[in-house]
Every structure is written in structure tokens, then in C-alpha cells.
Design an enzyme around this catalytic site. Structure first.
Site, PDB file in Angstrom:
ATOM      1  N   HIS A  20       0.794  -0.943  -0.019  1.00 47.69           N
ATOM      2  CA  HIS A  20      -0.098   0.008  -0.067  1.00 47.69           C
ATOM      3  C   HIS A  20       0.858   1.150  -0.012  1.00 47.69           C
ATOM      4  O   HIS A  20       0.680   2.264  -0.694  1.00 47.69           O
ATOM      5  CB  HIS A  20      -0.929  -0.058   1.477  1.00 47.69           C
ATOM      6  N   LYS A  44     -18.039  -6.894   8.135  1.00 46.50           N
ATOM      7  CA  LYS A  44     -16.803  -7.717   7.813  1.00 46.50           C
ATOM      8  C   LYS A  44     -16.154  -7.732   9.080  1.00 46.50           C
ATOM      9  O   LYS A  44     -15.757  -6.304   9.626  1.00 46.50           O
ATOM     10  CB  LYS A  44     -15.971  -7.148   6.595  1.00 46.50           C
ATOM     11  N   ARG A  96      -1.684  -6.484  -8.469  1.00 45.82           N
ATOM     12  CA  ARG A  96      -0.441  -7.503  -8.269  1.00 45.82           C
ATOM     13  C   ARG A  96      -0.451  -8.587  -8.959  1.00 45.82           C
ATOM     14  O   ARG A  96       0.908  -8.967  -9.332  1.00 45.82           O
ATOM     15  CB  ARG A  96      -0.493  -8.066  -6.768  1.00 45.82           C
ATOM     16  N   SER A 135      -2.843  -7.870   3.097  1.00 43.39           N
ATOM     17  CA  SER A 135      -3.185  -7.421   4.457  1.00 43.39           C
ATOM     18  C   SER A 135      -3.641  -9.153   5.124  1.00 43.39           C
ATOM     19  O   SER A 135      -3.269  -9.121   6.322  1.00 43.39           O
ATOM     20  CB  SER A 135      -4.186  -6.445   4.691  1.00 43.39           C
TER      21      SER A 135
HETATM   22  O1  PNS Z   1      -8.257  -3.506   0.164  1.00 45.06           O
HETATM   23  P1  PNS Z   1      -9.563  -4.016  -0.660  1.00 45.06           P
HETATM   24  O2  PNS Z   1     -10.296  -4.898   0.666  1.00 45.06           O
HETATM   25  O3  PNS Z   1      -9.080  -4.776  -1.639  1.00 45.06           O
HETATM   26  O4  PNS Z   1     -10.650  -2.853  -0.938  1.00 45.06           O
HETATM   27  C1  PNS Z   1     -11.647  -3.069  -1.661  1.00 45.06           C
HETATM   28  C2  PNS Z   1     -12.741  -1.753  -1.848  1.00 45.06           C
HETATM   29  C3  PNS Z   1     -12.664  -1.117  -0.536  1.00 45.06           C
HETATM   30  C4  PNS Z   1     -11.837  -0.815  -2.663  1.00 45.06           C
HETATM   31  C5  PNS Z   1     -13.928  -2.208  -2.565  1.00 45.06           C
HETATM   32  O5  PNS Z   1     -14.258  -3.176  -1.581  1.00 45.06           O
HETATM   33  C6  PNS Z   1     -14.919  -1.238  -2.378  1.00 45.06           C
HETATM   34  O6  PNS Z   1     -14.590  -0.226  -3.229  1.00 45.06           O
HETATM   35  N1  PNS Z   1     -15.953  -1.323  -1.339  1.00 45.06           N
HETATM   36  C7  PNS Z   1     -16.915  -0.146  -1.350  1.00 45.06           C
HETATM   37  C8  PNS Z   1     -18.322  -0.732  -1.934  1.00 45.06           C
HETATM   38  C9  PNS Z   1     -18.013  -0.391  -3.685  1.00 45.06           C
HETATM   39  O7  PNS Z   1     -18.151   0.802  -3.868  1.00 45.06           O
HETATM   40  N2  PNS Z   1     -18.076  -1.475  -4.391  1.00 45.06           N
HETATM   41  C10 PNS Z   1     -18.069  -1.411  -5.903  1.00 45.06           C
HETATM   42  C11 PNS Z   1     -19.233  -1.415  -6.596  1.00 45.06           C
HETATM   43  S1  PNS Z   1     -19.415  -0.382  -7.919  1.00 45.06           S
END
Ligand code: PNS
Length: 166
Positions: A20, A44, A96, A135
Site C-alpha cells: 500500500h 466484515k 499485483r 493484508s
Molecule cells: O483493500 P480491499 O479490501 O481490496 O478494498 C476493496 C474496496 C474497499 C476498494 C472495495 O471493496 C470497495 O470499493 N468497496 C466499497 C463498495 C463499492 O463501492 N463497491 C463497488 C461497487 S461499484
């Protein structure tokens, strides 16, 4: 980018890893402002609270190179909605692997279409030294008492040790 530009970098950051930090440092060189947004998902189970995750992000980004302003917040709901709220024109995500691309591409297309304003996603390829880091692996290694220096900074390692001993 020539005009004033702002991007958001959303994620769980549970906790922030060296991967990150690499993305943040590089994105900070591309945008005038990078808004780092911690997803707070009550459904979660997370190791660190959103406040703790922001605190770690603040402390571990303090010494990073780059002129771009860093902002921090936590959010619930849609990334595209938050992007509109903070007036960001771009979403930054690290890539990645092919598995990441399979997950990220539909999300990027959806984020262009699910908000009030069209928002583009900019992907940064993970650095060669960080592409194996996640993570979830970090949490697993910490729980098993393994070595963490390749994965996280000393400050994050201390926070993880604090969680294991509490
Ligand atoms: O670090 P991560 O867990 O891979 O991050 C995932 C994240 C937070 C980017 C993703 O789950 C997200 O954007 N969640 C918010 C809900 C959302 O907007 N989903 C996409 C629908 S268009």
C-alpha cells in the site's frame, strides 16, 4: 497531470502494508491530492478498527516522498459516492496479479457507471518487491508469530504484536 487533480485510494488497509505504501508514494507523485479512504464495513470482521487503520496510515505515510497532499477518512457504502463527495476525479488501485485484475476490472467499470459522475480508475502495477504482499497474509503471519519486516513497517509490526498480546 497539469490541472489540479485529486484521486481517492480506497481499501480495507487492515493493516496498511509495504505494498500500500508503495502505491501511495507513487500515486502521490501523480496527483495534487490523494484521499486515502478506509472502508468501514460493520458486517466484515476486521483486526483493526477504522480509526486505528487511519492512525497507522497517517503515521506510516508521514515520511514518504512526494509533494501531493494526503487526506484520510473512513467510509461506508460506495467508493464512487465518496469520490463524488470529496470531489475526486480518479480512483487509484494497485494491481499485483492476474487474479487482482479479474477482481478489479469489473469494479473499475462499475465505478464509472454507478455514481452520479463518471469516475475513472488508474491502476498502478505493484512493485516487484511487494507484489506478494496482502493484508490477509500479514494478519496470518502475525497470528502465527512469523517475521513481518518484508511485509509491513516497524510501526505496523508493533501494532500487530500489540493485538496478538491483548
Ligand atoms: O483493500 P480491499 O479490501 O481490496 O478494498 C476493496 C474496496 C474497499 C476498494 C472495495 O471493496 C470497495 O470499493 N468497496 C466499497 C463498495 C463499492 O463501492 N463497491 C463497488 C461497487 S461499484
Amino acid at each position: 497531470m497539469t490541472e489540479k487533480s485529486k484521486a481517492i485510494y480506497p481499501g480495507s488497509f487492515d493493516p496498511v502494508t509495504r505494498g500500500h505504501l508503495d502505491v501511495i508514494e507513487r500515486a502521490r507523485g501523480l496527483f495534487d491530492t490523494l484521499h486515502i479512504a478506509v472502508l468501514s464495513n460493520p458486517e466484515k470482521k476486521s483486526l483493526f478498527t477504522p480509526e486505528e487503520r487511519i492512525e497507522l496510515l497517517r503515521s506510516e505515510t508521514a515520511g514518504l516522498a512526494g509533494a501531493g497532499v494526503l487526506e484520510f477518512s473512513s467510509f461506508e457504502g460506495l467508493t464512487a459516492r465518496l469520490a463524488a463527495e470529496v470531489e475526486a476525479g480518479w480512483i487509484v488501485r494497485g494491481l499485483r496479479s492476474a487474479a487482482d485484475a479479474a477482481y478489479e476490472l469489473p469494479m473499475a467499470h462499475s465505478n464509472r457507471r454507478c455514481g452520479d459522475a463518471e469516475i475513472e480508475t488508474v491502476f498502478l502495477p505493484a512493485g516487484a518487491g511487494t507484489s506478494f504482499i496482502s493484508s490477509s497474509l500479514v494478519r496470518e503471519i502475525a497470528a502465527g508469530g512469523g517475521r513481518l519486516e518484508a511485509f509491513v513497517t516497524p510501526g505496523v509490526e508493533a501494532a500487530l504484536r500489540g493485538k496478538s498480546s491483548s
